[in-house]
Every structure is written in structure tokens, then in C-alpha cells.
Write a protein that holds these residues in place. Structure first.
Motif, PDB file in Angstrom:
ATOM      1  N   LEU A 187       0.730  -1.214   0.008  1.00  0.00           N
ATOM      2  CA  LEU A 187      -0.049   0.076  -0.087  1.00  0.00           C
ATOM      3  C   LEU A 187       0.875   1.090  -0.053  1.00  0.00           C
ATOM      4  CD1 LEU A 187      -2.969   0.886   0.152  1.00  0.00           C
ATOM      5  CD2 LEU A 187      -2.638   1.014   2.703  1.00  0.00           C
ATOM      6  N   LEU A 239       2.311   2.560   2.923  1.00  0.00           N
ATOM      7  CA  LEU A 239       1.902   3.333   4.094  1.00  0.00           C
ATOM      8  C   LEU A 239       3.552   3.513   4.846  1.00  0.00           C
ATOM      9  CD1 LEU A 239      -0.260   3.823   6.157  1.00  0.00           C
ATOM     10  CD2 LEU A 239       0.548   1.741   7.383  1.00  0.00           C
ATOM     11  N   ASP A 264       1.405   9.379   7.549  1.00  0.00           N
ATOM     12  CA  ASP A 264       0.398   9.232   6.589  1.00  0.00           C
ATOM     13  C   ASP A 264      -1.078   9.478   7.418  1.00  0.00           C
ATOM     14  OD1 ASP A 264       1.892   9.023   4.286  1.00  0.00           O
ATOM     15  OD2 ASP A 264       1.703   7.012   3.997  1.00  0.00           O
ATOM     16  N   VAL A 270      -4.574   8.111   6.920  1.00  0.00           N
ATOM     17  CA  VAL A 270      -5.114   7.180   6.483  1.00  0.00           C
ATOM     18  C   VAL A 270      -6.614   6.800   6.822  1.00  0.00           C
ATOM     19  CG1 VAL A 270      -2.885   5.822   6.191  1.00  0.00           C
ATOM     20  CG2 VAL A 270      -4.327   5.595   8.334  1.00  0.00           C
ATOM     21  N   ASP A 314      -3.967   9.845   2.454  1.00  0.00           N
ATOM     22  CA  ASP A 314      -2.910   9.332   1.875  1.00  0.00           C
ATOM     23  C   ASP A 314      -2.980   8.053   1.464  1.00  0.00           C
ATOM     24  OD1 ASP A 314      -0.968  12.056   1.991  1.00  0.00           O
ATOM     25  OD2 ASP A 314      -1.117  11.289   4.104  1.00  0.00           O
ATOM     26  N   ARG A 315      -3.649   7.367   2.152  1.00  0.00           N
ATOM     27  CA  ARG A 315      -4.006   6.112   2.179  1.00  0.00           C
ATOM     28  C   ARG A 315      -5.305   5.792   2.380  1.00  0.00           C
ATOM     29  NH1 ARG A 315       0.584   6.333  -0.761  1.00  0.00           N
ATOM     30  NH2 ARG A 315       2.336   7.064   0.465  1.00  0.00           N
ATOM     31  N   LEU A 367      -9.359  10.480  -1.612  1.00  0.00           N
ATOM     32  CA  LEU A 367      -8.126  10.055  -1.720  1.00  0.00           C
ATOM     33  C   LEU A 367      -7.295  11.176  -2.626  1.00  0.00           C
ATOM     34  CD1 LEU A 367      -5.944   7.875  -1.557  1.00  0.00           C
ATOM     35  CD2 LEU A 367      -6.614   6.932  -3.524  1.00  0.00           C
ATOM     36  N   GLY A 400      -2.060   9.477  -4.021  1.00  0.00           N
ATOM     37  CA  GLY A 400      -2.381   8.337  -2.847  1.00  0.00           C
ATOM     38  C   GLY A 400      -2.781   6.997  -3.470  1.00  0.00           C
ATOM     39  N   THR A 401      -2.956   6.025  -2.408  1.00  0.00           N
ATOM     40  CA  THR A 401      -3.031   4.773  -2.644  1.00  0.00           C
ATOM     41  C   THR A 401      -4.338   4.126  -1.962  1.00  0.00           C
ATOM     42  OG1 THR A 401      -1.349   3.963  -1.078  1.00  0.00           O
ATOM     43  CG2 THR A 401      -0.705   4.025  -3.521  1.00  0.00           C
ATOM     44  N   TYR A 424      -5.123  -3.327  -5.322  1.00  0.00           N
ATOM     45  CA  TYR A 424      -4.346  -2.194  -4.897  1.00  0.00           C
ATOM     46  C   TYR A 424      -4.271  -1.209  -6.187  1.00  0.00           C
ATOM     47  CZ  TYR A 424      -2.252  -5.005  -1.152  1.00  0.00           C
ATOM     48  OH  TYR A 424      -2.259  -5.649  -0.099  1.00  0.00           O
ATOM     49  N   HIS A 443      -3.659   3.242  -7.531  1.00  0.00           N
ATOM     50  CA  HIS A 443      -3.238   4.546  -7.397  1.00  0.00           C
ATOM     51  C   HIS A 443      -3.733   5.656  -8.117  1.00  0.00           C
ATOM     52  CE1 HIS A 443       0.082   7.387  -8.845  1.00  0.00           C
ATOM     53  NE2 HIS A 443       0.349   7.380  -7.519  1.00  0.00           N
TER      54      HIS A 443
END
Length: 239
Positions: free
Chosen positions: A9, A11, A15, A17, A88-89, A113, A117-118, A232, A234
Motif C-alpha cells: 500500500l 504506508l 500518513d 489514512v 494519503d492511503r 483520496l 495516494g493509494t 491495489y 493508485h
């Protein structure tokens, strides 16, 4: 028992989250331990109360880095009470399969997001889930239960059409699929059945002791029959 790979991810300490659909908080706790600024988000106020208590206990016990923060927020996944690009996540673990308006929920995740970010989304994997549904109506036909079974292609399509880029996929909890097949075959509420009871003891041993033999078995079974599929994504820096 974690489903998301936080290294994949991306992290990092500091971050901000969001754990959307945090439930009992398993992913929130690990992200907090890693030094993130965590918001555990869920509709269930009782669950969030327990999560908040454990956040406090973790801080008091010195289990989190100095400066890490964690809090809870109750609300609706279809109208997240956060600003655009605030996180950010984001983790959305085992939640989209419960939401009728899943596209609206995905749009909200994408909105909050930040660019760059992811996002990690986990859902029950297609094949193990189909077996469960075939074996038992009671497995999913309950209030708040699973209402759909995703293929990888369907979920990737739904998320990428909302503006994110697909990064990759993992599979997790291969040892858990046979347990649920047994439960569905003997009765999902029949916890005292010898097969279900015996296999449950095996899973408790796996979670609590992490013996080498079961870790190796999991590595073999995860890509074959892993109960969870983890995707996952992005968010591009520019549209």
C-alpha cells in the motif's frame, strides 16, 4: 488477522489514512502501530466505541510511535464526511460486498483520496465465495450480509472507471476457505460440529502462534484458494 499488505500500500509514518468499514479495527490498529494518523470509519457505533478504547490503551501502553494519532468516525460510506483529497492511503477491507450502491461508495473513496495516494480494496474471492453460496443460503442471506460476488475484472473495472490506476492483486487467507466450506456444509450456526470445531482450533493456532508449517501452507494455498482478494490502486497526480 490482516488482509492488506501495508508495504504494498505504501504506508509511511505520518500518513493520514482512512479505514473505511473498520469494523473491530484490525487494520486500523496495525496502521496506528506503524505511525499513521488513522481514522477508523464505520456505521456501527458500538464497534467504534471498542476501537476508540483500544486506541487509547495502545497509546498508554507505548505501543505507537510518538506523534501518531488515531480517532473514530461514524457515518455512511455513500457520503463520507471528509474533504476532497484528505487521505494519503485508504483501506476498504471486506466491505464493498455488503453495500448495494457500491459504485457510489467507490466514488466517495476516490474523492477523499489525494492525488498520488493509494487504495487497497479487499473482497471475498470469486471461487471460494461461489462455493459458500452454493452450499448454504444462510451464509449470505442475512441482514447486512454479502449481496454480490466480485470477479477481479469487475471490481478493477468499477474502480478504474472512477479514475484510479490498477497496481496489482494479492490473495489472502487460503487456510480459511476450507473452514467456511465446512461451515456451509454442516450449517453456518453449527459451531459444535466436530469438523467445524476441529478446524476452528487449527485457525486459532494459526492466528495466535503462527507456526511455520501453517505459514508455509498459507503461502501455497493463498494464490490457489485464498478467501480474500486484495486489489491495489493508485490515484494519478493529475487528471
Amino acid at each position: 488477522m490482516l488482509t492488506v499488505d501495508f508495504d504494498r500500500l505504501g504506508l509511511e509514518p505520518g500518513d493520514r489514512v482512512l479505514d473505511m468499514g473498520a469494523g473491530a479495527g484490525r487494520h486500523s490498529f496495525e496502521m496506528y502501530r506503524r505511525g499513521a494518523d488513522v481514522i477508523a470509519f464505520d456505521m456501527d457505533a458500538d464497534e467504534l466505541s471498542h476501537v476508540k478504547d483500544l486506541f487509547v490503551a495502545m497509546e498508554q501502553a507505548g505501543e505507537v510511535p510518538v506523534g501518531a494519532e488515531a480517532d473514530v468516525k461514524q457515518g455512511d460510506a455513500l457520503a463520507l464526511p471528509f474533504g476532497d483529497g484528505e487521505f494519503d492511503r485508504i483501506v476498504a477491507a471486506e466491505v464493498l460486498e455488503h453495500i448495494p450502491a457500491d459504485i457510489q461508495a467507490i466514488e466517495e473513496l476516490v474523492r477523499v483520496l489525494r492525488p498520488g495516494g493509494t487504495l487497497a480494496v479487499s473482497v471475498p474471492r470469486w471461487f471460494p465465495e461461489v462455493v459458500n453460496w452454493k452450499l448454504s443460503v444462510d451464509y449470505h442471506n442475512v441482514e447486512g450480509g454479502h449481496i454480490r460476488i466480485y470477479t477481479k475484472e469487475e471490481l478493477v473495472d468499477k474502480v478504474t472507471k472512477r479514475g484510479l490506476e490498477f497496481v496489482g492483486v494479492d490473495y489472502a487467507h487460503g487456510l480459511h476457505s476450507p473452514y467456511w466450506w465446512i461451515k456451509c456444509a454442516v450449517g453456518v450456526d453449527n459451531d459444535e460440529h466436530p469438523l467445524a470445531k476441529g478446524y476452528h482450533k487449527l485457525l486459532v493456532w494459526e492466528i495466535m502462534k503462527q507456526p511455520t508449517v501453517l505459514r508455509l501452507a498459507g503461502k501455497v494455498l493463498d494464490p490457489l484458494i485464498g478467501k480474500s482478494m486484495v486489489l491495489y490502486f493508485h490515484k494519478p497526480e493529475t487528471a
